[in-house]
Design a protein around this motif. Structure first.
Motif, mmCIF file in Angstrom:
data_model
loop_
_atom_site.group_PDB
_atom_site.id
_atom_site.type_symbol
_atom_site.label_atom_id
_atom_site.label_comp_id
_atom_site.label_asym_id
_atom_site.label_seq_id
_atom_site.Cartn_x
_atom_site.Cartn_y
_atom_site.Cartn_z
ATOM 1 N N ILE A 92 0.717 -1.254 0.041
ATOM 2 C CA ILE A 92 -0.114 0.018 -0.089
ATOM 3 C C ILE A 92 0.774 1.101 0.095
ATOM 4 C CG2 ILE A 92 -0.163 0.177 2.404
ATOM 5 C CD1 ILE A 92 -3.152 1.055 1.898
ATOM 6 N N THR A 93 2.140 1.006 0.340
ATOM 7 C CA THR A 93 2.950 2.605 0.489
ATOM 8 C C THR A 93 3.277 2.872 -1.187
ATOM 9 O OG1 THR A 93 4.773 0.739 0.507
ATOM 10 C CG2 THR A 93 4.149 1.940 2.564
ATOM 11 N N ALA A 94 2.914 1.953 -1.954
ATOM 12 C CA ALA A 94 3.216 2.455 -3.328
ATOM 13 C C ALA A 94 1.930 2.772 -4.040
ATOM 14 C CB ALA A 94 3.768 1.501 -4.149
ATOM 15 N N MET A 95 1.006 3.246 -3.272
ATOM 16 C CA MET A 95 -0.309 3.568 -3.760
ATOM 17 C C MET A 95 -0.238 4.686 -4.838
ATOM 18 S SD MET A 95 -3.690 5.003 -1.721
ATOM 19 C CE MET A 95 -3.939 3.307 -0.774
ATOM 20 N N LYS A 96 -1.050 4.585 -5.893
ATOM 21 C CA LYS A 96 -1.253 5.616 -6.883
ATOM 22 C C LYS A 96 -2.587 6.410 -6.554
ATOM 23 C CE LYS A 96 2.619 4.478 -9.193
ATOM 24 N NZ LYS A 96 2.490 4.085 -10.627
ATOM 25 N N THR A 97 -2.607 7.545 -6.711
ATOM 26 C CA THR A 97 -3.793 8.280 -6.413
ATOM 27 C C THR A 97 -4.348 9.466 -7.656
ATOM 28 O OG1 THR A 97 -2.792 10.172 -5.289
ATOM 29 C CG2 THR A 97 -3.467 8.148 -4.140
ATOM 30 N N ALA A 98 -5.491 9.644 -7.441
ATOM 31 C CA ALA A 98 -5.886 10.659 -8.408
ATOM 32 C C ALA A 98 -7.437 11.377 -7.565
ATOM 33 C CB ALA A 98 -6.373 10.107 -9.817
ATOM 34 N N VAL A 99 -7.559 12.611 -8.063
ATOM 35 C CA VAL A 99 -8.593 13.599 -7.822
ATOM 36 C C VAL A 99 -9.290 13.728 -8.781
ATOM 37 C CG1 VAL A 99 -9.443 15.320 -6.296
ATOM 38 C CG2 VAL A 99 -7.564 13.780 -5.279
ATOM 39 N N LEU A 100 -10.764 13.717 -8.875
ATOM 40 C CA LEU A 100 -11.549 14.146 -9.909
ATOM 41 C C LEU A 100 -12.938 14.793 -9.424
ATOM 42 C CD1 LEU A 100 -11.284 11.257 -12.687
ATOM 43 C CD2 LEU A 100 -9.860 13.315 -12.438
ATOM 44 N N GLU A 101 -13.301 15.889 -9.978
ATOM 45 C CA GLU A 101 -14.740 16.255 -9.718
ATOM 46 C C GLU A 101 -15.668 15.086 -10.280
ATOM 47 O OE1 GLU A 101 -15.841 18.890 -8.237
ATOM 48 O OE2 GLU A 101 -13.793 19.364 -7.638
ATOM 49 N N THR A 102 -16.438 14.537 -9.351
ATOM 50 C CA THR A 102 -17.301 13.150 -10.055
ATOM 51 C C THR A 102 -18.709 13.687 -9.565
ATOM 52 O OG1 THR A 102 -15.267 11.712 -9.561
ATOM 53 C CG2 THR A 102 -17.394 10.780 -9.661
ATOM 54 N N GLU A 103 -19.275 13.141 -10.590
ATOM 55 C CA GLU A 103 -20.944 12.879 -10.441
ATOM 56 C C GLU A 103 -21.125 11.405 -10.431
ATOM 57 O OE1 GLU A 103 -25.109 14.228 -12.495
ATOM 58 O OE2 GLU A 103 -23.201 14.442 -13.585
ATOM 59 N N THR A 104 -21.977 10.848 -9.298
ATOM 60 C CA THR A 104 -22.163 9.608 -9.329
ATOM 61 C C THR A 104 -23.643 9.183 -9.247
ATOM 62 O OG1 THR A 104 -20.224 9.598 -7.708
ATOM 63 C CG2 THR A 104 -21.372 7.596 -7.894
ATOM 64 N N LYS A 105 -23.773 8.158 -10.362
ATOM 65 C CA LYS A 105 -25.531 7.808 -10.451
ATOM 66 C C LYS A 105 -25.488 6.267 -10.574
ATOM 67 C CE LYS A 105 -26.671 11.703 -13.351
ATOM 68 N NZ LYS A 105 -27.351 12.208 -14.576
ATOM 69 N N ILE A 106 -26.572 5.667 -10.454
ATOM 70 C CA ILE A 106 -27.057 4.445 -10.590
ATOM 71 C C ILE A 106 -27.553 4.351 -12.060
ATOM 72 C CG2 ILE A 106 -28.469 2.250 -9.985
ATOM 73 C CD1 ILE A 106 -26.277 3.191 -7.936
ATOM 74 N N ASN A 107 -26.811 3.678 -13.039
ATOM 75 C CA ASN A 107 -27.407 3.572 -14.225
ATOM 76 C C ASN A 107 -27.231 1.975 -14.634
ATOM 77 O OD1 ASN A 107 -28.089 4.070 -16.922
ATOM 78 N ND2 ASN A 107 -26.178 5.183 -17.484
ATOM 79 N N SER A 108 -28.531 1.562 -14.864
ATOM 80 C CA SER A 108 -28.371 0.282 -15.811
ATOM 81 C C SER A 108 -27.933 -0.890 -14.882
ATOM 82 C CB SER A 108 -28.005 0.071 -17.081
ATOM 83 O OG SER A 108 -28.532 0.819 -18.128
ATOM 84 N N GLY A 109 -28.229 -0.976 -13.651
ATOM 85 C CA GLY A 109 -27.761 -1.667 -12.522
ATOM 86 C C GLY A 109 -26.163 -1.561 -12.003
ATOM 87 N N GLN A 110 -25.746 -0.565 -12.518
ATOM 88 C CA GLN A 110 -24.193 -0.183 -12.294
ATOM 89 C C GLN A 110 -24.069 1.076 -11.405
ATOM 90 O OE1 GLN A 110 -21.643 -0.900 -15.818
ATOM 91 N NE2 GLN A 110 -23.514 -0.421 -16.754
ATOM 92 N N LEU A 111 -23.189 1.085 -10.709
ATOM 93 C CA LEU A 111 -22.577 2.278 -9.815
ATOM 94 C C LEU A 111 -21.617 3.040 -10.943
ATOM 95 C CD1 LEU A 111 -22.209 4.070 -7.264
ATOM 96 C CD2 LEU A 111 -20.377 2.751 -6.946
#
Length: 437
Positions: A92-111
């Motif tokens: 876990i010390t080699a974790m890669k990260t990213a921050v994005l402005e995100t809109e989250t929805k439920i669509n066709s059985g998916q997150l």
């Protein structure tokens, strides 16, 4: 029977620490609950911020969503910063990260997570599959392709975060800035060849936070809380020896080229606290490590460990006066006079000096966008000016820090603040060398 996460204890603690010392509580686990979006929603909606994690072989991919988990029949969702991360199990010390402005929805059985109108990440519980945008995949350094199957999906409730839409950017920004400072200080070398290490002496009233600052610096470099220097709040000083503390870089196991020197606390009464006659010997480098201090009797030249001919590397290169920022205006006239007397002594040796104000309690205010405000929080401006004027130390050499005292885990914001102050102390010490003949 309690449902357990696949994360190891250390992986969960590292993730909690990275997100700002939060706590994670497992809400949904696909191998235990039903593998469909309805079951996920039943467990996760209206629970507040969540972390969704999928496991693909030895790989972990996840997203921390600041807002509520989306509901199946509610298409309205505000845009919030989301924190994406990936790491390999047991790394876990080699974790890669990213921050994005995100809109989250439920669509066709998916997150589904959208950024700028484009789908960047999705999880399909019914098919145990996921997709990830090429750009995000490259940022996270994953080889996983869209449509791949995962073996497990887990969703956690996140408890202990601030009610602030800028929370994620603060935490992730602090982590990046802390890591940058760790690299800078981990590769630091004094600017002159004839001094192998910088020595910084901490001087201040009893209970002002000298030993706590030393412990805080050592903790940040060790990556865990450590309390080697004794601390306390007794009316008499807890520190009874003159100590020279080396700082070890826990990542590489090497000692860094600077030392923090601790001494008995100052007291307004004569015969209590650090003996004033000892200070010149400390500044010149005559006092040995672990010397037993005596408030009423200074060290003598006849002491068996007295350093009679100290070199430039033995002496103090920077003095940091340490004061409790909440008690500046409560200092007695005798204590102020003692500080001013010490300051004359320090200046007579052309030693660099700074002012460190401890016990600030709102360290989040130090991190404003590009971290330009870490040393001058607006809340304490008047106290900073009072302390600076009292000791005749310029504002630009006055810093504020919140030490680790009763915490159990490190905090990236506090780490960043402590490392920033240490770096500035080293820079002030280097000005001392520039003035040498």
């Amino acid at each position: 029977m309690a449902v357990a996460t696949r994360l190891t204890w250390s992986e969960q603690k590292s993730l909690e620490k990275m997100l700002g010392n939060v706590s994670l509580r497992l809400l949904y686990k696909s191998s235990v609950h039903e593998r469909d979006i309805r079951s996920m929603n039943e467990k996760c909606t209206r629970q507040g911020p969540t972390v969704t994690i999928i496991y693909v072989g030895n790989f972990v991919l996840g997203v921390f969503m600041l807002g509520d988990h989306p509901e199946e029949h509610n298409n309205f969702k505000t845009v919030n910063p989301s924190f994406y991360f990936s790491f390999q199990k047991n790394a876990i010390t080699a974790m890669k990260t990213a921050v994005l402005e995100t809109e989250t929805k439920i669509n066709s059985g998916q997150l589904v997570c959208y950024s700028s109108g484009q789908e960047v990440f999705s999880v399909h519980p019914g098919e145990s599959s996921f997709s990830v945008d090429d750009s995000l995949r490259n940022t996270l350094g994953t080889y996983l392709r869209s449509g791949s199957k995962y073996s497990e999906c887990e969703v956690f409730h996140v408890d202990g975060i601030e009610d602030d839409i800028n929370y994620i950017s603060k935490i992730t920004g602090a982590t990046k800035h802390r890591d940058s400072l760790l690299v800078e200080l981990g590769t630091y070398k004094p600017c002159v060849d004839f001094v192998s290490e910088i020595r910084i002496l901490l001087l201040g009233p009893i209970g002002s936070g000298k030993s706590s600052f030393i412990n805080s610096v050592k903790s940040v470099f060790q990556g865990r809380l450590t309390r080697q220097a004794r601390v306390g709040s007794d009316v008499t000083s807890i520190t009874e020896q003159y100590r020279i503390y080396p700082i070890k870089d826990g990542r590489h196991g090497k000692y860094l080229p600077f030392r923090l020197c601790d001494s008995m606390g100052l007291h307004e009464k004569e015969g209590v606290g650090l003996c004033m006659e000892d200070i010149p010997y400390i500044l010149k480098g005559c006092m040995p490590d672990r010397y037993q201090l005596n408030p009423s009797r200074p060290i003598t030249l006849s002491h068996p460990n007295f350093i009679a001919s100290p070199s430039l590397k033995d002496r103090i290169h920077c003095v940091a006066y340490v004061l409790d920022i909440n008690s500046i205006n409560d200092l007695s006239s005798k204590m102020v006079a003692k500080f001013q007397q010490i300051q004359k002594e320090v200046l007579s040796y052309d030693t660099a000096c700074v002012l460190l104000l401890t016990k600030a309690t709102n360290c989040g205010e130090f991190l404003q966008g590009n971290f330009s405000n870490m040393d001058k929080p607006m809340t304490f401006q008047s106290r900073i000016m009072d302390a600076s004027k009292m000791l005749n130390i310029p504002i630009y050499n006055t810093f504020v820090a919140e030490n680790y005292t009763s915490e159990w885990e490190l905090d990236p914001i506090k780490d960043t603040q402590i490392l920033f102050v240490l770096r500035q102390m080293l820079r002030v010490a280097e000005d001392f060398f520039e003035d040498l003949p």
